[in-house]
Write a protein that holds these residues in place. Structure first.
Motif, mmCIF file in Angstrom:
data_model
loop_
_atom_site.group_PDB
_atom_site.id
_atom_site.type_symbol
_atom_site.label_atom_id
_atom_site.label_comp_id
_atom_site.label_asym_id
_atom_site.label_seq_id
_atom_site.Cartn_x
_atom_site.Cartn_y
_atom_site.Cartn_z
ATOM 1 N N TRP A 193 0.884 -1.160 0.000
ATOM 2 C CA TRP A 193 0.000 0.000 0.000
ATOM 3 C C TRP A 193 0.916 1.201 0.000
ATOM 4 C CZ3 TRP A 193 -5.059 0.670 -0.811
ATOM 5 C CH2 TRP A 193 -5.633 1.895 -0.519
ATOM 6 N N MET A 225 -7.020 7.852 7.141
ATOM 7 C CA MET A 225 -6.436 6.507 7.224
ATOM 8 C C MET A 225 -6.563 5.984 8.648
ATOM 9 S SD MET A 225 -5.334 5.858 4.217
ATOM 10 C CE MET A 225 -4.455 4.368 4.583
ATOM 11 N N SER A 242 -3.063 2.512 12.262
ATOM 12 C CA SER A 242 -2.013 1.544 11.965
ATOM 13 C C SER A 242 -1.412 1.787 10.580
ATOM 14 C CB SER A 242 -2.575 0.120 12.053
ATOM 15 O OG SER A 242 -1.620 -0.813 11.627
ATOM 16 N N ARG A 243 -2.262 1.969 9.574
ATOM 17 C CA ARG A 243 -1.768 2.199 8.211
ATOM 18 C C ARG A 243 -1.066 3.545 8.110
ATOM 19 N NH1 ARG A 243 -5.266 0.038 3.592
ATOM 20 N NH2 ARG A 243 -4.117 -1.824 4.132
ATOM 21 N N ARG A 244 -1.594 4.556 8.809
ATOM 22 C CA ARG A 244 -0.956 5.875 8.803
ATOM 23 C C ARG A 244 0.430 5.789 9.431
ATOM 24 N NH1 ARG A 244 -5.001 9.293 10.808
ATOM 25 N NH2 ARG A 244 -4.340 8.811 12.923
ATOM 26 N N LYS A 249 2.402 3.112 9.535
ATOM 27 C CA LYS A 249 3.267 2.421 8.571
ATOM 28 C C LYS A 249 3.671 3.344 7.440
ATOM 29 C CE LYS A 249 1.634 -2.210 9.575
ATOM 30 N NZ LYS A 249 0.873 -3.363 9.125
ATOM 31 N N SER A 250 2.749 4.190 6.980
ATOM 32 C CA SER A 250 3.074 5.148 5.924
ATOM 33 C C SER A 250 4.137 6.133 6.385
ATOM 34 C CB SER A 250 1.818 5.898 5.470
ATOM 35 O OG SER A 250 1.011 5.086 4.665
#
Length: 106
Positions: free
Chosen positions: A52, A60, A63-65, A67-68
């Motif tokens: 992603w 977001m 968690s995804r934010r 990781k980004s």
């Protein structure tokens, strides 16, 4: 849908690793040339390969934010290894298939 992220440095990067690639995760060479023409002011474009792309927005999940943000830090550290004073890169993320659409600039 998948998110694709591209970086456009003002210098050529002699790299091909797990994060930034001359190869393709979502794009091919012709597509990257179109992306460069439509989205970047720099002479080079590389795809940031990941499951992603890099998106850091309030929409977001946390968690995804997170990781980004980690991917962006790794990307900046990588660029720092190759850049001299005054070099820079641009960054563009979009949904796969929307790479050459007009982007809203703020």
């Amino acid at each position: 849908m998948s998110l694709a992220t591209y970086t456009g440095p003002n210098v050529e990067l002699p790299i091909n690793n797990n994060l930034v690639t001359n190869g393709s995760c979502f794009s091919d060479e012709r597509n990257r040339l179109n992306i460069k023409k439509r989205q970047f002011t720099t002479p080079y474009v590389y795809e940031v390969a990941s499951d992603w792309g890099i998106e850091i927005t309030e929409y977001m999940n946390k968690s995804r934010r997170k990781k980004s943000k980690e991917k962006l830090i790794v990307l900046c550290k990588l660029m720092d290894r190759y850049f001299k004073s005054g070099d820079f890169f641009e960054w563009y993320s979009c949904l796969v298939g929307e790479e050459t659409e007009e982007q809203e600039r703020k």
